[in-house]
Design a protein around this motif. Structure first.
Motif, PDB file in Angstrom:
ATOM      1  N   GLN A 115     -30.222  -7.011   6.989  1.00  0.00           N
ATOM      2  CA  GLN A 115     -29.451  -6.413   8.071  1.00  0.00           C
ATOM      3  C   GLN A 115     -29.727  -7.161   9.367  1.00  0.00           C
ATOM      4  OE1 GLN A 115     -29.234  -2.002   8.230  1.00  0.00           O
ATOM      5  NE2 GLN A 115     -30.811  -2.066   6.632  1.00  0.00           N
ATOM      6  N   LYS A 116     -28.715  -7.303  10.195  1.00  0.00           N
ATOM      7  CA  LYS A 116     -28.889  -8.075  11.417  1.00  0.00           C
ATOM      8  C   LYS A 116     -27.924  -7.611  12.500  1.00  0.00           C
ATOM      9  CE  LYS A 116     -26.277 -11.588   8.967  1.00  0.00           C
ATOM     10  NZ  LYS A 116     -26.211 -10.693   7.810  1.00  0.00           N
ATOM     11  N   GLY A 117     -28.273  -7.930  13.721  1.00  0.00           N
ATOM     12  CA  GLY A 117     -27.439  -7.619  14.869  1.00  0.00           C
ATOM     13  C   GLY A 117     -27.753  -8.594  15.990  1.00  0.00           C
ATOM     14  N   VAL A 118     -27.006  -8.485  17.075  1.00  0.00           N
ATOM     15  CA  VAL A 118     -27.190  -9.357  18.234  1.00  0.00           C
ATOM     16  C   VAL A 118     -27.509  -8.492  19.439  1.00  0.00           C
ATOM     17  CG1 VAL A 118     -26.120 -11.081  19.744  1.00  0.00           C
ATOM     18  CG2 VAL A 118     -25.597 -11.068  17.289  1.00  0.00           C
ATOM     19  N   LYS A 119     -28.527  -8.862  20.192  1.00  0.00           N
ATOM     20  CA  LYS A 119     -28.907  -8.112  21.382  1.00  0.00           C
ATOM     21  C   LYS A 119     -28.977  -9.033  22.590  1.00  0.00           C
ATOM     22  CE  LYS A 119     -31.507  -4.184  19.508  1.00  0.00           C
ATOM     23  NZ  LYS A 119     -30.678  -3.157  20.131  1.00  0.00           N
ATOM     24  N   SER A 120     -28.718  -8.447  23.761  1.00  0.00           N
ATOM     25  CA  SER A 120     -28.829  -9.194  25.007  1.00  0.00           C
ATOM     26  C   SER A 120     -30.283  -9.273  25.436  1.00  0.00           C
ATOM     27  CB  SER A 120     -28.010  -8.504  26.105  1.00  0.00           C
ATOM     28  OG  SER A 120     -28.607  -7.250  26.440  1.00  0.00           O
TER      29      SER A 120
ATOM     30  N   ILE B  65     -30.864 -10.843  16.780  1.00  0.00           N
ATOM     31  CA  ILE B  65     -30.729 -12.217  17.259  1.00  0.00           C
ATOM     32  C   ILE B  65     -30.544 -12.202  18.776  1.00  0.00           C
ATOM     33  CG2 ILE B  65     -29.359 -14.338  17.053  1.00  0.00           C
ATOM     34  CD1 ILE B  65     -28.373 -13.224  14.324  1.00  0.00           C
ATOM     35  N   ALA B  66     -31.148 -13.158  19.458  1.00  0.00           N
ATOM     36  CA  ALA B  66     -30.982 -13.295  20.906  1.00  0.00           C
ATOM     37  C   ALA B  66     -29.561 -13.774  21.197  1.00  0.00           C
ATOM     38  CB  ALA B  66     -32.003 -14.290  21.459  1.00  0.00           C
ATOM     39  N   GLY B  67     -28.797 -12.947  21.894  1.00  0.00           N
ATOM     40  CA  GLY B  67     -27.387 -13.250  22.108  1.00  0.00           C
ATOM     41  C   GLY B  67     -27.104 -14.232  23.217  1.00  0.00           C
ATOM     42  N   TRP B  68     -28.133 -14.654  23.971  1.00  0.00           N
ATOM     43  CA  TRP B  68     -27.890 -15.516  25.129  1.00  0.00           C
ATOM     44  C   TRP B  68     -28.223 -16.978  24.870  1.00  0.00           C
ATOM     45  CZ3 TRP B  68     -31.826 -12.124  24.445  1.00  0.00           C
ATOM     46  CH2 TRP B  68     -33.112 -12.627  24.463  1.00  0.00           C
ATOM     47  N   LEU B  69     -28.703 -17.306  23.657  1.00  0.00           N
ATOM     48  CA  LEU B  69     -29.091 -18.688  23.361  1.00  0.00           C
ATOM     49  C   LEU B  69     -28.025 -19.365  22.498  1.00  0.00           C
ATOM     50  CD1 LEU B  69     -32.848 -18.098  22.489  1.00  0.00           C
ATOM     51  CD2 LEU B  69     -31.939 -19.122  24.573  1.00  0.00           C
ATOM     52  N   PRO B  70     -27.626 -20.601  22.816  1.00  0.00           N
ATOM     53  CA  PRO B  70     -26.636 -21.321  22.017  1.00  0.00           C
ATOM     54  C   PRO B  70     -27.103 -21.496  20.581  1.00  0.00           C
ATOM     55  CG  PRO B  70     -27.037 -22.451  24.101  1.00  0.00           C
ATOM     56  CD  PRO B  70     -28.089 -21.389  23.981  1.00  0.00           C
ATOM     57  N   LEU B  71     -26.161 -21.438  19.643  1.00  0.00           N
ATOM     58  CA  LEU B  71     -26.499 -21.494  18.225  1.00  0.00           C
ATOM     59  C   LEU B  71     -27.254 -22.760  17.859  1.00  0.00           C
ATOM     60  CD1 LEU B  71     -26.397 -20.557  15.313  1.00  0.00           C
ATOM     61  CD2 LEU B  71     -24.073 -21.480  15.159  1.00  0.00           C
ATOM     62  N   ASP B  72     -26.781 -23.922  18.310  1.00  0.00           N
ATOM     63  CA  ASP B  72     -27.405 -25.174  17.907  1.00  0.00           C
ATOM     64  C   ASP B  72     -28.876 -25.225  18.299  1.00  0.00           C
ATOM     65  OD1 ASP B  72     -25.127 -26.085  16.732  1.00  0.00           O
ATOM     66  OD2 ASP B  72     -24.488 -27.347  18.401  1.00  0.00           O
ATOM     67  N   GLN B  73     -29.217 -24.654  19.447  1.00  0.00           N
ATOM     68  CA  GLN B  73     -30.598 -24.671  19.887  1.00  0.00           C
ATOM     69  C   GLN B  73     -31.415 -23.538  19.273  1.00  0.00           C
ATOM     70  OE1 GLN B  73     -31.333 -25.279  24.019  1.00  0.00           O
ATOM     71  NE2 GLN B  73     -29.399 -26.355  24.346  1.00  0.00           N
ATOM     72  N   GLN B  74     -30.723 -22.534  18.732  1.00  0.00           N
ATOM     73  CA  GLN B  74     -31.412 -21.357  18.230  1.00  0.00           C
ATOM     74  C   GLN B  74     -31.663 -21.395  16.727  1.00  0.00           C
ATOM     75  OE1 GLN B  74     -31.131 -16.506  18.859  1.00  0.00           O
ATOM     76  NE2 GLN B  74     -29.393 -17.763  19.427  1.00  0.00           N
TER      77      GLN B  74
ATOM     78  N   VAL C  65     -39.100 -13.729  25.995  1.00  0.00           N
ATOM     79  CA  VAL C  65     -38.333 -12.873  25.108  1.00  0.00           C
ATOM     80  C   VAL C  65     -37.379 -13.673  24.223  1.00  0.00           C
ATOM     81  CG1 VAL C  65     -36.432 -12.411  26.696  1.00  0.00           C
ATOM     82  CG2 VAL C  65     -37.085 -10.689  25.016  1.00  0.00           C
ATOM     83  N   GLY C  66     -37.250 -13.242  22.959  1.00  0.00           N
ATOM     84  CA  GLY C  66     -36.346 -13.866  22.011  1.00  0.00           C
ATOM     85  C   GLY C  66     -35.974 -12.861  20.938  1.00  0.00           C
ATOM     86  N   GLY C  67     -35.377 -13.324  19.843  1.00  0.00           N
ATOM     87  CA  GLY C  67     -35.005 -12.419  18.766  1.00  0.00           C
ATOM     88  C   GLY C  67     -36.219 -11.929  18.000  1.00  0.00           C
ATOM     89  N   TYR C  68     -36.010 -10.945  17.144  1.00  0.00           N
ATOM     90  CA  TYR C  68     -37.138 -10.390  16.397  1.00  0.00           C
ATOM     91  C   TYR C  68     -36.664  -9.736  15.110  1.00  0.00           C
ATOM     92  CZ  TYR C  68     -35.617  -5.866  18.330  1.00  0.00           C
ATOM     93  OH  TYR C  68     -34.881  -4.767  18.673  1.00  0.00           O
ATOM     94  N   TYR C  69     -37.598  -9.648  14.165  1.00  0.00           N
ATOM     95  CA  TYR C  69     -37.378  -8.901  12.935  1.00  0.00           C
ATOM     96  C   TYR C  69     -38.236  -7.656  12.977  1.00  0.00           C
ATOM     97  CZ  TYR C  69     -37.406  -7.408   8.114  1.00  0.00           C
ATOM     98  OH  TYR C  69     -37.295  -6.630   6.984  1.00  0.00           O
ATOM     99  N   ASP C  70     -37.639  -6.510  12.712  1.00  0.00           N
ATOM    100  CA  ASP C  70     -38.347  -5.231  12.746  1.00  0.00           C
ATOM    101  C   ASP C  70     -38.524  -4.743  11.312  1.00  0.00           C
ATOM    102  OD1 ASP C  70     -39.162  -2.584  12.946  1.00  0.00           O
ATOM    103  OD2 ASP C  70     -38.013  -2.223  14.766  1.00  0.00           O
ATOM    104  N   PRO C  71     -39.757  -4.840  10.753  1.00  0.00           N
ATOM    105  CA  PRO C  71     -39.962  -4.434   9.359  1.00  0.00           C
ATOM    106  C   PRO C  71     -39.884  -2.932   9.154  1.00  0.00           C
ATOM    107  CG  PRO C  71     -42.041  -5.011  10.367  1.00  0.00           C
ATOM    108  CD  PRO C  71     -40.982  -5.363  11.370  1.00  0.00           C
ATOM    109  N   GLU C  72     -40.046  -2.157  10.212  1.00  0.00           N
ATOM    110  CA  GLU C  72     -39.932  -0.704  10.065  1.00  0.00           C
ATOM    111  C   GLU C  72     -38.482  -0.303   9.839  1.00  0.00           C
ATOM    112  OE1 GLU C  72     -41.160   3.424  12.411  1.00  0.00           O
ATOM    113  OE2 GLU C  72     -41.641   1.480  13.286  1.00  0.00           O
ATOM    114  N   LYS C  73     -37.578  -0.927  10.609  1.00  0.00           N
ATOM    115  CA  LYS C  73     -36.151  -0.623  10.483  1.00  0.00           C
ATOM    116  C   LYS C  73     -35.432  -1.581   9.531  1.00  0.00           C
ATOM    117  CE  LYS C  73     -35.937   1.333  15.133  1.00  0.00           C
ATOM    118  NZ  LYS C  73     -35.315   1.246  16.488  1.00  0.00           N
ATOM    119  N   LYS C  74     -36.150  -2.617   9.073  1.00  0.00           N
ATOM    120  CA  LYS C  74     -35.593  -3.608   8.143  1.00  0.00           C
ATOM    121  C   LYS C  74     -34.346  -4.272   8.731  1.00  0.00           C
ATOM    122  CE  LYS C  74     -38.662  -2.180   5.184  1.00  0.00           C
ATOM    123  NZ  LYS C  74     -39.912  -2.938   5.009  1.00  0.00           N
TER     124      LYS C  74
END
Length: 309
Positions: free
Chosen positions: A61-66, A131-140, A118-127
């Motif tokens: 499961q995944k999402g994008v956050k600011s 993803i960090a929504g402010w960073l360009p894909l190629d660099q991320q 600050v950057g993206g993270y994986y939360d094992p409690e919520k599984k």
């Protein structure tokens, strides 16, 4: 990175898994397309599974956050896991030990440091992987690979179990040693991803603990808060990444397969000494001995009590 609740200090355990790579590697440039990020994560999961030799057991499961949303999550986590005044007491202890300057506002500085990194993270409690929504894909992409490695670690080895055990353990050094395996694993896969085009892998690089510490100057130039951070915080911040990856270089030396790393999760190193000196885990085990410290307030009188342990 994963929310980790040890007690070394607890905010830093959280930072190491939750926000380390996202902030250490990339500067703020422009926001990316959320749909593009989610699609790329699906594609990169296949690369991670191939490189790490761990197939997904279920969809990630995944999402994008600011940046603001992730910063808010960080603040909520700190409030949830710290009692009132605990950070102040922790800061006072570190000042008395000479590990941070006496004039630093510890709590405010920590939150500034976390926000800067600050950057993206994986939360094992919520599984779920955010993803960090402010960073360009190629660099991320390398960061996405690192985080997706955590997702596969969780599916195969149950990271949440380690996190819950760490909360009960009351052994900061052992928690940090465990964390070095989780983060070293993520770093190794990320480096393999970046080196694959050159036909190389992370085991062929120089000692990664040395390489990581050599980056202090470059990070000082890029991150103002990190530049002002006491060396104690910098060292503990980077320990799991550099020393964890260097430990895995020894585990996988002489073309040892990824299954050698898998076995670590059933018998994790018990101390940072074993991480720094892999031979004390891989050859002749040097098991740590717990030091029992008597409560000093008993010797000082009835008006004294421990403020922070």
């Amino acid at each position: 990175m994963i929310p980790f609740s040890g007690r070394r200090p607890q905010w830093l355990m959280f930072l190491l898994l939750l926000f380390g790579t996202g902030g250490l590697a990339f500067a703020l440039i422009q926001e990316a397309d959320p749909a593009e990020l989610l699609k790329a994560a699906d594609q990169l999961l296949q690369d991670v599974a191939r490189l790490r030799k761990l197939e997904p057991i279920q969809p990630v499961q995944k999402g994008v956050k600011s940046r603001d949303e992730i910063s808010q999550y960080l603040n909520e986590h700190v409030r949830k896991n710290y009692s009132e005044g605990e950070l102040q007491r922790e800061g006072k202890m570190l000042k008395r030990l000479g590990l941070i300057p006496p004039d630093i506002d510890y709590q405010r500085f920590l939150l500034s440091l976390l926000t800067e990194q600050v950057g993206g993270y994986y939360d094992p409690e919520k599984k779920i992987f955010f993803i960090a929504g402010w960073l360009p894909l190629d660099q991320q992409k390398p960061v996405l690979v690192h985080e997706l490695t955590h997702a596969l670690q969780d599916q195969h080895f149950n990271l949440q179990r380690f996190l819950e055990e760490g909360r009960k353990l009351d052994n900061d050094d052992q928690n940090l040693a465990h964390q070095a395996i989780f983060e070293g694993d993520g770093m190794a896969v990320m480096l393999d991803f970046m080196l694959e085009g050159a036909g190389r892998n992370f085991t062929q690089l120089p000692d990664l603990a040395f390489v990581m510490r050599a980056q202090f100057t470059a990070m000082d130039a890029q991150y103002e808060v990190f530049k002002r951070a006491p060396m104690y915080l910098k060292e503990v911040l980077l320990f799991p990444y550099g020393y964890g990856a260097a430990f895995l270089q020894k585990v996988r030396a002489n073309d040892q397969p990824w299954s050698a790393v898998d076995k670590l999760y059933a018998d994790l190193p018990a101390s940072t000494e074993q991480i720094i000196h892999p031979e004390k885990y891989l050859a002749q085990r040097d098991e740590p001995k717990k030091v029992e410290a008597e409560d000093p307030s008993l010797l000082l009188g009835k008006n004294w009590k421990p403020a922070y342990r």
